[in-house]
Each structure stands twice: as C-alpha cells, then as structure tokens.
Design a protein around this motif. Structure first.
Motif, mmCIF file in Angstrom:
data_model
loop_
_atom_site.group_PDB
_atom_site.id
_atom_site.type_symbol
_atom_site.label_atom_id
_atom_site.label_comp_id
_atom_site.label_asym_id
_atom_site.label_seq_id
_atom_site.Cartn_x
_atom_site.Cartn_y
_atom_site.Cartn_z
ATOM 1 N N VAL A 1 -38.996 -9.286 100.682
ATOM 2 C CA VAL A 1 -37.572 -9.373 100.982
ATOM 3 C C VAL A 1 -36.746 -9.221 99.707
ATOM 4 C CG1 VAL A 1 -35.730 -10.861 101.856
ATOM 5 C CG2 VAL A 1 -37.931 -10.768 103.048
ATOM 6 N N ALA A 2 -37.181 -9.889 98.637
ATOM 7 C CA ALA A 2 -36.434 -9.813 97.378
ATOM 8 C C ALA A 2 -36.381 -8.381 96.861
ATOM 9 C CB ALA A 2 -37.068 -10.743 96.339
ATOM 10 N N ARG A 3 -37.488 -7.641 96.988
ATOM 11 C CA ARG A 3 -37.489 -6.244 96.546
ATOM 12 C C ARG A 3 -36.547 -5.404 97.402
ATOM 13 N NH1 ARG A 3 -43.128 -3.053 96.210
ATOM 14 N NH2 ARG A 3 -43.066 -3.326 98.468
ATOM 15 N N ALA A 4 -36.563 -5.618 98.708
ATOM 16 C CA ALA A 4 -35.652 -4.887 99.585
ATOM 17 C C ALA A 4 -34.198 -5.211 99.265
ATOM 18 C CB ALA A 4 -35.966 -5.214 101.040
ATOM 19 N N ALA A 5 -33.924 -6.487 99.003
ATOM 20 C CA ALA A 5 -32.557 -6.895 98.680
ATOM 21 C C ALA A 5 -32.086 -6.255 97.381
ATOM 22 C CB ALA A 5 -32.485 -8.419 98.591
ATOM 23 N N GLU A 6 -32.974 -6.184 96.397
ATOM 24 C CA GLU A 6 -32.604 -5.554 95.127
ATOM 25 C C GLU A 6 -32.357 -4.061 95.318
ATOM 26 O OE1 GLU A 6 -31.586 -5.008 91.187
ATOM 27 O OE2 GLU A 6 -31.697 -6.821 92.437
ATOM 28 N N ALA A 7 -33.190 -3.407 96.111
ATOM 29 C CA ALA A 7 -32.976 -1.982 96.387
ATOM 30 C C ALA A 7 -31.642 -1.769 97.097
ATOM 31 C CB ALA A 7 -34.121 -1.436 97.236
ATOM 32 N N ALA A 8 -31.302 -2.656 98.032
ATOM 33 C CA ALA A 8 -30.026 -2.548 98.740
ATOM 34 C C ALA A 8 -28.850 -2.713 97.779
ATOM 35 C CB ALA A 8 -29.965 -3.590 99.851
ATOM 36 N N ARG A 9 -28.982 -3.645 96.847
ATOM 37 C CA ARG A 9 -27.897 -3.833 95.859
ATOM 38 C C ARG A 9 -27.763 -2.607 94.958
ATOM 39 N NH1 ARG A 9 -30.622 -8.958 95.444
ATOM 40 N NH2 ARG A 9 -29.539 -10.499 96.745
ATOM 41 N N LEU A 10 -28.885 -2.032 94.562
ATOM 42 C CA LEU A 10 -28.828 -0.822 93.729
ATOM 43 C C LEU A 10 -28.163 0.327 94.479
ATOM 44 C CD1 LEU A 10 -32.348 -0.935 92.039
ATOM 45 C CD2 LEU A 10 -30.142 -1.166 90.889
ATOM 46 N N ALA A 11 -28.338 0.354 95.800
ATOM 47 C CA ALA A 11 -27.685 1.371 96.627
ATOM 48 C C ALA A 11 -26.231 1.020 96.933
ATOM 49 C CB ALA A 11 -28.455 1.542 97.936
ATOM 50 N N GLN A 12 -25.751 -0.076 96.345
ATOM 51 C CA GLN A 12 -24.385 -0.579 96.563
ATOM 52 C C GLN A 12 -24.137 -0.901 98.024
ATOM 53 O OE1 GLN A 12 -21.259 1.445 94.332
ATOM 54 N NE2 GLN A 12 -22.773 2.249 92.901
ATOM 55 N N ARG A 13 -25.198 -1.386 98.677
ATOM 56 C CA ARG A 13 -25.125 -1.864 100.057
ATOM 57 C C ARG A 13 -25.847 -3.212 100.115
ATOM 58 N NH1 ARG A 13 -27.950 1.830 103.797
ATOM 59 N NH2 ARG A 13 -27.309 0.175 105.210
ATOM 60 N N PRO A 14 -25.239 -4.258 99.611
ATOM 61 C CA PRO A 14 -25.925 -5.545 99.471
ATOM 62 C C PRO A 14 -26.357 -6.119 100.821
ATOM 63 C CG PRO A 14 -23.570 -5.803 99.144
ATOM 64 C CD PRO A 14 -23.836 -4.325 99.172
ATOM 65 N N PRO A 15 -27.302 -7.055 100.797
ATOM 66 C CA PRO A 15 -27.801 -7.633 102.053
ATOM 67 C C PRO A 15 -26.709 -8.319 102.857
ATOM 68 C CG PRO A 15 -29.249 -8.201 100.229
ATOM 69 C CD PRO A 15 -28.029 -7.580 99.625
ATOM 70 N N MET A 16 -26.766 -8.157 104.171
ATOM 71 C CA MET A 16 -25.877 -8.905 105.059
ATOM 72 C C MET A 16 -26.235 -10.386 105.010
ATOM 73 S SD MET A 16 -25.536 -6.902 108.670
ATOM 74 C CE MET A 16 -25.084 -5.174 108.740
ATOM 75 N N THR A 17 -25.221 -11.217 105.121
ATOM 76 C CA THR A 17 -25.470 -12.634 105.357
ATOM 77 C C THR A 17 -25.890 -12.820 106.806
ATOM 78 O OG1 THR A 17 -23.215 -13.115 106.073
ATOM 79 C CG2 THR A 17 -23.656 -13.199 103.696
ATOM 80 N N THR A 18 -26.401 -13.996 107.114
ATOM 81 C CA THR A 18 -26.784 -14.261 108.502
ATOM 82 C C THR A 18 -25.564 -14.252 109.417
ATOM 83 O OG1 THR A 18 -26.718 -16.630 107.996
ATOM 84 C CG2 THR A 18 -28.859 -15.547 107.892
ATOM 85 N N THR A 19 -24.435 -14.718 108.919
ATOM 86 C CA THR A 19 -23.208 -14.693 109.723
ATOM 87 C C THR A 19 -22.792 -13.259 110.019
ATOM 88 O OG1 THR A 19 -22.463 -16.804 108.799
ATOM 89 C CG2 THR A 19 -20.782 -15.389 109.799
ATOM 90 N N GLU A 20 -22.847 -12.408 109.001
ATOM 91 C CA GLU A 20 -22.514 -10.994 109.197
ATOM 92 C C GLU A 20 -23.490 -10.325 110.160
ATOM 93 O OE1 GLU A 20 -20.536 -10.028 104.808
ATOM 94 O OE2 GLU A 20 -22.704 -9.848 105.107
ATOM 95 N N ALA A 21 -24.762 -10.688 110.057
ATOM 96 C CA ALA A 21 -25.775 -10.093 110.930
ATOM 97 C C ALA A 21 -25.536 -10.472 112.386
ATOM 98 C CB ALA A 21 -27.167 -10.530 110.492
ATOM 99 N N ARG A 22 -25.174 -11.707 112.639
ATOM 100 C CA ARG A 22 -24.905 -12.134 114.013
ATOM 101 C C ARG A 22 -23.723 -11.364 114.598
ATOM 102 N NH1 ARG A 22 -27.549 -16.581 115.845
ATOM 103 N NH2 ARG A 22 -29.010 -17.437 114.313
ATOM 104 N N ALA A 23 -22.691 -11.182 113.808
ATOM 105 C CA ALA A 23 -21.546 -10.407 114.295
ATOM 106 C C ALA A 23 -21.925 -8.944 114.496
ATOM 107 C CB ALA A 23 -20.392 -10.535 113.301
ATOM 108 N N PHE A 24 -22.684 -8.395 113.576
ATOM 109 C CA PHE A 24 -23.103 -6.993 113.635
ATOM 110 C C PHE A 24 -23.924 -6.710 114.888
ATOM 111 C CE2 PHE A 24 -26.509 -3.917 112.441
ATOM 112 C CZ PHE A 24 -25.739 -2.801 112.206
ATOM 113 N N LEU A 25 -24.853 -7.596 115.216
ATOM 114 C CA LEU A 25 -25.750 -7.391 116.352
ATOM 115 C C LEU A 25 -25.178 -7.897 117.671
ATOM 116 C CD1 LEU A 25 -29.099 -8.421 114.618
ATOM 117 C CD2 LEU A 25 -28.382 -6.093 115.228
ATOM 118 N N GLY A 26 -24.081 -8.643 117.617
ATOM 119 C CA GLY A 26 -23.515 -9.205 118.838
ATOM 120 C C GLY A 26 -24.319 -10.376 119.369
ATOM 121 N N ILE A 27 -24.883 -11.173 118.462
ATOM 122 C CA ILE A 27 -25.694 -12.329 118.863
ATOM 123 C C ILE A 27 -24.777 -13.436 119.359
ATOM 124 C CG2 ILE A 27 -27.314 -14.085 118.078
ATOM 125 C CD1 ILE A 27 -28.550 -11.331 118.079
ATOM 126 N N ARG A 28 -25.067 -13.968 120.535
ATOM 127 C CA ARG A 28 -24.289 -15.081 121.068
ATOM 128 C C ARG A 28 -24.748 -16.376 120.400
ATOM 129 N NH1 ARG A 28 -26.948 -15.822 127.148
ATOM 130 N NH2 ARG A 28 -28.988 -16.523 126.421
#
Length: 284
Positions: free
Chosen positions: A244-271
C-alpha cells in the motif's frame, strides 16, 4: 481524477499460511493489517476470510464477525463474493447477508490457472439484483473483454448499481485472462461504458506495469498479498502495508494522492454502515 482510490486485498483464497507466514488469516491479523494499510493510504479493504485451520471459507458467522471487527477502522469493507473456485453459488450469494459496504462482482467465467472460476449469467444477474436490493455497492471484477460485455448487459437490463457509480476492477495477469501490460489495459478501458471509473490489479510480475499504466490512464489501484507475494526480485512481501505504501507513493508522484476513506465513501456512493443487529433489505 485528482486523487487515487487504493484498495488492499490482503489475503485471497489461494496462498497457504504455511507457505506464506506473513499472510493475515486470523481475525486479529486481518484487523491489524487493516489498520496498518489504512495508515499507509488504503481506503478500501477487499476481504477473503479463513477458518481456524487457515482454509478459505464463506462461513456467514465468521463473515459477520469480520465485518463487525473491520468497522473499528474507517475503511470501506468490500467482501469477496468469489470466495474460492470451489465455493457453491448459494454460499457466494449469502455473503451479502454479512452487510458489507461493498462486494466484488465477477462478470463471467474465466480459466484461473489450472482451475475454472465459474460465473454463469444466471448467477451474475441474481447477485447483481441482490446488491441493488440490499444497497451493497458492487465492484465489477473484469478478467477479459467478454466480462466487459457482460457488465454492459447487466447495466442495460437491470439499471445502475447501488451507489450510482459504475466502478470496475481490471484483473490483469491471471493465466486465462487479461495480459498485464499497457496495451491490454488501454484496450479494456476503451470498452468501458461512458462515465465508468476503474481500478487495475496486476497479478504477480504484472504488479508494477499495471500500477504505472493505471496511474497514467487515470485509473485507480488495487494491491495486496492476494495478488502478489513478491515485493522485488528475490524479496518476499513482508506485509500488505508496504505494498500500500508503495502504491501511495506512486500515486503522489503522479500528482494524484491517495483518497481518504471519507473521499472514497463519497466517490463510491457508500451508504452509512448499518447499526449492529440482524440484517435486512431496505424497504423499496
């Protein structure tokens, strides 16, 4: 996308604990892994469980206990409805009784190494309608282009999923499915319906090529010991959190940082998570 959804798949149904001591198979190990992966940047946990002998199981009591324990984190809890290749359809449907936030929904049969992962149309359609009735958000697992066609057929016939977002996971590198390379990622993404979002999973040595292709193409990431047991040539994975840490670092290098859990719930439409107690379908 300005941020990246990172899903961790920590256990799977294929590897044996005796062969992979770092694999989390007990509830305590899974919860500790979930906490570490959340801290490292994961927002979703894709869950397979094991019994007291570390064998893959879809025991409903254990699934409910696992979901309840994982509610101690803020991760989106996504249960596998695939189980192992030997699980009957009835048990796979019953996974939804554990009231997860989300579930995987594989859109067709695939040769899975030396085995066959069976997902006939009737089962897939029944599972999809059950997710809609219960408000469980499906992640469409796609192993080849025929699965994309089946997903489109589901959407055309039964309408949008719970949560409203069509989100897919492209599983790349399984013998019998998609090849794990840039050309194949691009071909699969080109067949998705307008507005769909997607993650990509690279199996084994496809892990890094698929990760970089997904980030370059605006996709999201799934990593974990279900999908790879090797961090680098000659070096086993020591724990899911380092993937996970490697994926998160790659995402930051791509200037697309990891979503927070709150952002993920909104993104996926989780009730909101249901209150403890017996589960039931929401009123129509």
């Amino acid at each position: 996308m300005s941020s990246t959804l990172i899903t961790v798949a920590p256990t799977g149904a294929e590897s044996a604990k005796a062969d992979v001591p770092a694999l989390p198979v007990t509830l305590g190990e899974l919860l500790a892994t979930a906490r570490a992966c959340e801290a490292a940047g994961a927002a979703v946990i894709h869950v397979h469980i094991r019994d007291a002998e570390a064998r893959p199981t879809l025991d409903l009591g254990l699934l409910m206990e696992t979901v309840a324990a994982l509610r101690e984190t803020d991760l989106v809890v996504q249960l596998s409805t695939g189980g192992s290749v030997h699980d009957p359809y009835t048990d796979r449907l019953r996974v939804l009784d554990a009231a997860p936030d989300a579930c995987s929904l594989t859109c067709g049969t695939v040769n899975f190494g030396d085995d066959v992962f069976m997902n006939p149309w009737g089962f897939v359609a029944e599972l999809y309608q059950e997710t809609q009735a219960r408000g469980v958000v499906p992640e469409f697992e796609l192993f080849d282009l025929g699965h994309v066609a089946t997903m489109n057929r589901l959407l055309d016939r039964y309408g949008p999923p719970a949560g409203g977002r069509v989100h897919c996971d492209l599983v790349m590198g399984v013998p019998g499915g998609f090849t794990g390379d840039l050309r194949t990622v691009a071909a699969a993404v080109g067949q998705l319906p307008p507005g769909a979002t997607w993650s990509a999973t690279g199996i084994g040595r496809a892990t890094l090529p698929v990760m970089f292709a997904a980030l370059a193409g605006g996709g999201h990431l799934r990593v974990g010991m279900e999908d790879t047991l090797t961090y680098a040539k000659g070096r086993p994975v020591r724990g899911n959190e380092e993937l996970v840490a490697r994926a998160a670092e790659a995402a930051r290098l791509a200037q697309r940082p990891p979503m927070t859990t709150t952002e993920a719930r909104a993104f996926l439409g989780i009730r909101p998570a249901p209150a403890p107690g017996p589960t039931a379908r929401p009123a129509p």
